[in-house]
Design an enzyme around this catalytic site. Structure first.
Site, short mmCIF file in Angstrom:
data_model
loop_
_atom_site.label_atom_id
_atom_site.label_comp_id
_atom_site.label_asym_id
_atom_site.label_seq_id
_atom_site.Cartn_x
_atom_site.Cartn_y
_atom_site.Cartn_z
N ARG A 74 0.82 -1.21 0.00
CA ARG A 74 0.00 0.00 0.00
C ARG A 74 0.86 1.26 0.00
O ARG A 74 0.45 2.29 -0.54
CB ARG A 74 -0.94 0.00 1.20
N GLY A 112 -7.60 -7.52 -0.25
CA GLY A 112 -7.83 -8.37 0.91
C GLY A 112 -7.19 -9.73 0.76
O GLY A 112 -6.07 -9.85 0.26
C1 3PG Z 1 -8.83 -1.65 4.97
O1 3PG Z 1 -7.72 -2.09 5.21
O2 3PG Z 1 -9.82 -2.37 4.83
C2 3PG Z 1 -8.96 -0.17 4.79
O3 3PG Z 1 -7.79 0.48 5.13
C3 3PG Z 1 -10.12 0.37 5.57
O4 3PG Z 1 -9.96 0.07 6.93
P1 3PG Z 1 -11.24 -0.24 7.81
O5 3PG Z 1 -11.85 -1.50 7.29
O6 3PG Z 1 -10.74 -0.36 9.22
O7 3PG Z 1 -12.18 0.92 7.64
#
Ligand code: 3PG
Ligand code: MG
Length: 401
Positions: free
Chosen positions: A36, A358
């Site tokens: 990131r 993710g």
């Molecule tokens: C993530 O990693 O999903 C984003 O940075 C958003 O973070 P959050 O899900 O804690 O809002």
């Protein structure tokens, strides 16, 4: 993209507030994956090259409005300094007199990093005053935090009201790639969805666009259950069971084709420990069973070998692929083969391949296929909402082209 980007502004001699998503995984204050941070470099370097001074801001973790020292952005600033190859001055807060004094006389080329925005509850409470305070630090606002673009928070969705507000190059690239995979003419178009929750909104939107929907991972069990099958202790998204039934009925009419696991790997519900970290309990059984024959005392943890072949064959014929969510508990090597098989098949596709962020991004990186896909999103939740067809608040707030 129908939004203005950094290309549309002249940052020379300006203080530019860049909202990034540097919410990186940390272990003992060490960054375990800096993708990131690297993904934001094109925007940061471009602005510096054109004579801007940068105020870089991010959230890290979920400190819930309190100062949590372990969630300080200090290690992130240190890594950014290495990657930019110039000093990055870490500030002790994101608002207040010290920050104001530090940014006041910034010469072009200087970079400061604000402390974790979520140390202030106002960030997530979408406090106008807080957004205004942040905006008062700068002349221009740039949002390059694609991973947080689905969050309507002060620094993502409100600051744009008070400053000229444009998208960064990462936000531009991510939206272009996701739009391309959704709208390009190449067919067959195959979507692969996995992960725990039944991503019903995404399924509904993709079902209208794709030729084939491959459903694996935890969410597959909700569909198997919807078909009337026993799923034992496998994850069930009870809330979305009826919607799963509806999607299956629609698919009965032929389009899109839906592929579900025909066989699965099972263990006992006690066979996996989820806390404090995911691991297999030694000696727990591992069996391959038909998805018609999951025993009540078993839990599905991966797709089986026949399903791996079925899915891979379908993916092989695709011209366009979008993938979000692993096929099993891939953090455990014994349960990672399904995800590996899908990653390998996606990597072999010649056409456009876009991986949602993710877990599927983590899986494809861990398995060494990153270089062989068109694009890996830096935001899991954000890419999912995008695939759902939703407008992301962090992007909506920016100036139209
Ligand atoms: C993530 O990693 O999903 C984003 O940075 C958003 O973070 P959050 O899900 O804690 O809002
Ligand atoms: Mg998240």
């Amino acid at each position: 993209m129908n939004k203005k980007t950094v290309r549309d502004i002249d940052p020379q001699g300006k203080r530019v507030f860049v909202r990034v998503d540097f919410n990186v995984p940390l272990a003992d204050s060490k960054i375990t994956d800096d993708i990131r941070i690297r993904a934001a470099l094109p925007t940061l370097k471009d602005l510096l090259d054109r004579g801007a001074a940068l105020i870089v801001a991010s959230h890290l973790g979920r400190p819930k409005g309190k100062v949590v020292p372990e969630l300080s952005l200090k290690p992130v600033a240190a890594r950014l300094e290495e990657l930019l190859d110039r000093p990055v001055r870490m500030l002790s807060d994101c608002v207040g007199p010290e920050v104001e004094a530090a940014v006041k006389a910034m010469p072009p080329g200087e970079v400061v990093m604000l402390e974790n925005l979520r140390f202030h509850a106002e960030e997530e409470k979408v406090d106008e005053g807080f957004a205004k305070q942040l905006a008062s630090l700068a002349d221009i606002y740039v949002n390059d935090a694609f991973g947080a673009a689905h969050r309507a928070h002060a620094s993502t969705a409100v600051m744009a009201k008070y400053l000229p507000a444009v998208a960064g190059l990462l936000v531009e690239k991510e939206t272009e790639m996701l739009n391309r995979v959704l709208e390009s003419p190449e067919r067959p178009f195959v979507a692969i969805l996995g992960g725990v929750k039944a991503k019903i909104g995404v399924l509904e939107n993709l079902a209208k666009k794709v030729d084939t929907l491959i459903i694996g991972g935890g969410m597959a069990y909700t569909f198997l259950k919807a078909q009337g099958k026993e799923i034992g202790g496998s994850v069930l998204d009870e809330e979305n069971l009826d919607l799963a039934k509806r999607i299956l009925e629609q698919a009965g009419a032929g389009k899109p084709k839906i592929l579900l696991p025909v066989d699965v790997l099972v263990t006992t519900p006690e066979g996996v420990e989820f806390k404090p970290s995911i691991k297999r309990v030694e000696g727990a059984p591992i069996e391959v069973v038909s998805s018609d024959a999951i025993r009540a005392d078993r839990m599905g943890v991966d797709i089986g070998p026949e399903t791996r072949r079925l899915f891979a064959d379908e993916i092989k014929g695709a011209q366009r692929v979008v993938w979000n969510g692993p096929m099993g508990i891939f953090e455990i090597p014994e349960f990672a083969e399904g995800t590996h098989a899908v990653a390998e098949a996606v990597a072999a596709v010649e056409g456009l391949t876009v991986i949602g962020g993710g877990d599927s991004a983590a899986a494809i990186e861990q398995m060494g296929f990153s270089e062989r896909v068109t694009h890996i999103c830096t935001g899991g939740g954000a890419s999912l909402e995008f695939l759902e067809g939703k407008e992301l608040p962090g992007i909506a707030a920016l100036e139209d082209r």
